[in-house]
Design a protein around this motif. Sequence first.
Motif, PDB file in Angstrom:
ATOM      1  N   PRO A 109       1.168  26.698  62.238  1.00 47.50           N
ATOM      2  CA  PRO A 109       1.603  26.229  60.907  1.00 47.50           C
ATOM      3  C   PRO A 109       0.851  26.902  59.760  1.00 47.50           C
ATOM      4  CG  PRO A 109       0.329  24.523  62.038  1.00 47.50           C
ATOM      5  CD  PRO A 109       0.632  25.588  63.039  1.00 47.50           C
ATOM      6  N   LEU A 110      -0.423  27.272  59.992  1.00 45.89           N
ATOM      7  CA  LEU A 110      -1.185  27.909  58.919  1.00 45.89           C
ATOM      8  C   LEU A 110      -0.661  29.310  58.616  1.00 45.89           C
ATOM      9  CD1 LEU A 110      -4.791  26.751  59.897  1.00 45.89           C
ATOM     10  CD2 LEU A 110      -3.418  25.973  57.958  1.00 45.89           C
ATOM     11  N   PHE A 111      -0.350  30.096  59.656  1.00 38.53           N
ATOM     12  CA  PHE A 111       0.212  31.424  59.421  1.00 38.53           C
ATOM     13  C   PHE A 111       1.618  31.333  58.828  1.00 38.53           C
ATOM     14  CE2 PHE A 111      -2.806  33.454  62.635  1.00 38.53           C
ATOM     15  CZ  PHE A 111      -3.492  34.151  61.656  1.00 38.53           C
ATOM     16  N   VAL A 112       2.394  30.335  59.260  1.00 33.64           N
ATOM     17  CA  VAL A 112       3.729  30.142  58.671  1.00 33.64           C
ATOM     18  C   VAL A 112       3.603  29.799  57.191  1.00 33.64           C
ATOM     19  CG1 VAL A 112       5.795  28.702  58.697  1.00 33.64           C
ATOM     20  CG2 VAL A 112       4.794  29.459  60.840  1.00 33.64           C
ATOM     21  N   LEU A 113       2.659  28.904  56.867  1.00 38.85           N
ATOM     22  CA  LEU A 113       2.421  28.538  55.472  1.00 38.85           C
ATOM     23  C   LEU A 113       2.023  29.756  54.650  1.00 38.85           C
ATOM     24  CD1 LEU A 113       2.094  26.343  53.282  1.00 38.85           C
ATOM     25  CD2 LEU A 113      -0.248  26.011  54.097  1.00 38.85           C
ATOM     26  N   MET A 114       1.155  30.572  55.212  1.00 37.47           N
ATOM     27  CA  MET A 114       0.720  31.793  54.521  1.00 37.47           C
ATOM     28  C   MET A 114       1.909  32.712  54.255  1.00 37.47           C
ATOM     29  SD  MET A 114      -1.948  34.591  56.088  1.00 37.47           S
ATOM     30  CE  MET A 114      -1.846  36.319  55.669  1.00 37.47           C
ATOM     31  N   GLY A 115       2.749  32.911  55.257  1.00 36.58           N
ATOM     32  CA  GLY A 115       3.894  33.801  55.100  1.00 36.58           C
ATOM     33  C   GLY A 115       4.904  33.296  54.091  1.00 36.58           C
ATOM     34  N   VAL A 116       5.215  31.999  54.141  1.00 34.06           N
ATOM     35  CA  VAL A 116       6.206  31.447  53.213  1.00 34.06           C
ATOM     36  C   VAL A 116       5.681  31.496  51.786  1.00 34.06           C
ATOM     37  CG1 VAL A 116       7.532  29.394  52.616  1.00 34.06           C
ATOM     38  CG2 VAL A 116       7.190  29.986  55.011  1.00 34.06           C
TER      39      VAL A 116
ATOM     40  N   SER B 285       6.086  33.845  46.397  1.00 35.23           N
ATOM     41  CA  SER B 285       5.348  34.352  45.231  1.00 35.23           C
ATOM     42  C   SER B 285       5.826  35.730  44.776  1.00 35.23           C
ATOM     43  CB  SER B 285       3.852  34.415  45.551  1.00 35.23           C
ATOM     44  OG  SER B 285       3.594  35.344  46.583  1.00 35.23           O
ATOM     45  N   GLN B 286       6.800  36.311  45.519  1.00 30.57           N
ATOM     46  CA  GLN B 286       7.444  37.576  45.151  1.00 30.57           C
ATOM     47  C   GLN B 286       6.481  38.757  45.109  1.00 30.57           C
ATOM     48  OE1 GLN B 286       9.219  36.406  41.415  1.00 30.57           O
ATOM     49  NE2 GLN B 286      11.123  35.779  42.403  1.00 30.57           N
ATOM     50  N   LEU B 287       5.399  38.670  45.895  1.00 30.71           N
ATOM     51  CA  LEU B 287       4.493  39.808  46.004  1.00 30.71           C
ATOM     52  C   LEU B 287       5.200  41.002  46.626  1.00 30.71           C
ATOM     53  CD1 LEU B 287       1.124  38.185  47.158  1.00 30.71           C
ATOM     54  CD2 LEU B 287       1.489  39.531  45.090  1.00 30.71           C
ATOM     55  N   ALA B 288       6.071  40.723  47.603  1.00 27.06           N
ATOM     56  CA  ALA B 288       6.781  41.811  48.287  1.00 27.06           C
ATOM     57  C   ALA B 288       7.672  42.578  47.325  1.00 27.06           C
ATOM     58  CB  ALA B 288       7.607  41.241  49.441  1.00 27.06           C
ATOM     59  N   GLU B 289       8.293  41.861  46.392  1.00 24.04           N
ATOM     60  CA  GLU B 289       9.189  42.525  45.429  1.00 24.04           C
ATOM     61  C   GLU B 289       8.423  43.520  44.574  1.00 24.04           C
ATOM     62  OE1 GLU B 289      12.314  41.223  41.906  1.00 24.04           O
ATOM     63  OE2 GLU B 289      11.568  39.742  43.354  1.00 24.04           O
ATOM     64  N   GLU B 290       7.257  43.121  44.080  1.00 19.23           N
ATOM     65  CA  GLU B 290       6.442  44.028  43.273  1.00 19.23           C
ATOM     66  C   GLU B 290       5.971  45.223  44.091  1.00 19.23           C
ATOM     67  OE1 GLU B 290       3.230  41.823  41.674  1.00 19.23           O
ATOM     68  OE2 GLU B 290       4.497  40.358  40.629  1.00 19.23           O
ATOM     69  N   LEU B 291       5.549  44.949  45.325  1.00 17.60           N
ATOM     70  CA  LEU B 291       5.031  46.008  46.175  1.00 17.60           C
ATOM     71  C   LEU B 291       6.105  47.035  46.506  1.00 17.60           C
ATOM     72  CD1 LEU B 291       2.511  46.958  47.701  1.00 17.60           C
ATOM     73  CD2 LEU B 291       3.231  45.560  49.633  1.00 17.60           C
TER      74      LEU B 291
ATOM     75  N   ALA C  61      -0.458  33.104  44.759  1.00 19.69           N
ATOM     76  CA  ALA C  61       0.747  32.556  44.131  1.00 19.69           C
ATOM     77  C   ALA C  61       0.390  31.824  42.834  1.00 19.69           C
ATOM     78  CB  ALA C  61       1.456  31.618  45.102  1.00 19.69           C
ATOM     79  N   ALA C  62      -0.722  31.084  42.857  1.00 17.74           N
ATOM     80  CA  ALA C  62      -1.145  30.356  41.660  1.00 17.74           C
ATOM     81  C   ALA C  62      -1.559  31.317  40.555  1.00 17.74           C
ATOM     82  CB  ALA C  62      -2.299  29.409  42.007  1.00 17.74           C
ATOM     83  N   ALA C  63      -2.218  32.412  40.928  1.00 13.90           N
ATOM     84  CA  ALA C  63      -2.670  33.378  39.925  1.00 13.90           C
ATOM     85  C   ALA C  63      -1.496  34.016  39.200  1.00 13.90           C
ATOM     86  CB  ALA C  63      -3.525  34.455  40.600  1.00 13.90           C
ATOM     87  N   ARG C  64      -0.340  34.083  39.852  1.00 13.41           N
ATOM     88  CA  ARG C  64       0.857  34.651  39.223  1.00 13.41           C
ATOM     89  C   ARG C  64       1.725  33.572  38.577  1.00 13.41           C
ATOM     90  NH1 ARG C  64      -0.650  38.725  42.355  1.00 13.41           N
ATOM     91  NH2 ARG C  64       0.274  40.785  42.078  1.00 13.41           N
ATOM     92  N   GLY C  65       1.240  32.332  38.560  1.00  7.01           N
ATOM     93  CA  GLY C  65       1.994  31.244  37.956  1.00  7.01           C
ATOM     94  C   GLY C  65       3.231  30.862  38.724  1.00  7.01           C
ATOM     95  N   ARG C  66       3.202  31.051  40.050  1.00  3.22           N
ATOM     96  CA  ARG C  66       4.387  30.782  40.879  1.00  3.22           C
ATOM     97  C   ARG C  66       4.108  29.724  41.946  1.00  3.22           C
ATOM     98  NH1 ARG C  66       5.214  37.275  41.546  1.00  3.22           N
ATOM     99  NH2 ARG C  66       5.906  37.672  39.411  1.00  3.22           N
TER     100      ARG C  66
END
Length: 455
Positions: A70-77, A82-88, A281-286
Amino acid sequence: MLIELLPLLMFLAICVVLMLGYPVAFSLAGVAMIFAGIGISIGHFDPTFLSALPNRLFGTISNTTLIAVPLFVLMGVLLEKSQLAEELLGNMAALFGRRRGGLGISVVLVGMLLAASTGIVGATVVTMGLMSLPSMLKRGYDPSLATGTICATGTLGQIIPPSIALVLLGDTLSSAYQQAQLNMGVFSPKTLSVGDLFVGALVPGLLLVLLYMLYVGGVAIVRPQLAPPASDLEPPPLKDLAKGFLPPVLLIVTVLGSILLGAATPTEAAGVGALGAALLAAARGRLSLSRLAEVSQETMKVTCMVFMILIGAAVFSLVFRGFGGDELIHHFFDSMPGGVVMATALVMLVIFLLGFILDFIEITFVVVPIVGPILLAMGVDPIWLGIMIALNLQTSFLTPPFGFALFYLRGVAPASVSTAQIYRGVAPFIALQLLMLLMLAMWPGLATWLPGLLR
């Protein structure tokens, strides 16, 4: 003779039931209990054998290693939302896109980073399909090459740690390793951990990424019209590139580095990763309350599914052993010409063929507990076997008719892309995965060298 074949009939029955589309967890437990009832009625199954079931189920639920799921799933979701992948992806595409095949190589690189930060195949394929497929098609990429690259790159989450598949496989193989030692009458303090598989998967995973990139680059050179350069893209400013690239890389280094250095167990590192993803995610306001609720619900769904399948698989394997199924298979392997090499090759072939009709979780919890103790008792290295199985299971996401990566991409691909084009596109990447499997079989040190070095 029919009574002796009951274990095999039981295995065939579960394959048929799963192909009919019934829920996996309840199918495993239901078929096992039906066959147990048949065995008791004909006097071929000892009902007291089921007395071990409560302890086995309690051991599954209280397993600290599986808290990593559940921790790795939480990390992935969290990283997905947080749309980090979109920026990358945007920055990588702008950096490499002006070269032939550059967009395809960018997809592979970003997919590798997503695999190492999320470990969830569905999330990676859908994210890459929504973001990169329209861009690749717009710039003249062949639909088969574009869809094949996205699907295959999405499956890297199976082999590149931290992978949920490796967590589940590591726990299953650890139990199989203990069972093999018990069968041989050997009591050794040596164990197999999920961290061992994480370390062992690094080199094969990176080599597979290299094979993907070489293939895409080779197609761009031999048939440039299939992967033209995107001349309209401009290289991003260094500041934007660092902003999109550094956060996920630092998170990956923190999670994997703590495991590799022995500073944290995979479960502890998963907790660090989930917290790090939340902070990003919090640092990006998401990270609003509504988004956090959505992430929590998604995590709970996946976690409940995995643990219900674990419980069903525990019931199935117990009844299977009660019928003497493990002894039947062990005798079959011992009498097979070619010894451990042929036995391992046969298991790999069976897992590959089952990947056409079953999911990787089903194969992990149904097949591995049966064949794992036998192969390990024959002297197979547990880390090498785990990575071989993980690579083999990776193909199950791409092989029709039930390749889940194909379904994920079909759901987000435009109508102009046909299902036949998606199927044709993944065929070369399946061949590359099988080539990597063959390389690992010829050079086991690819999986065992790094764990041995760190030890």
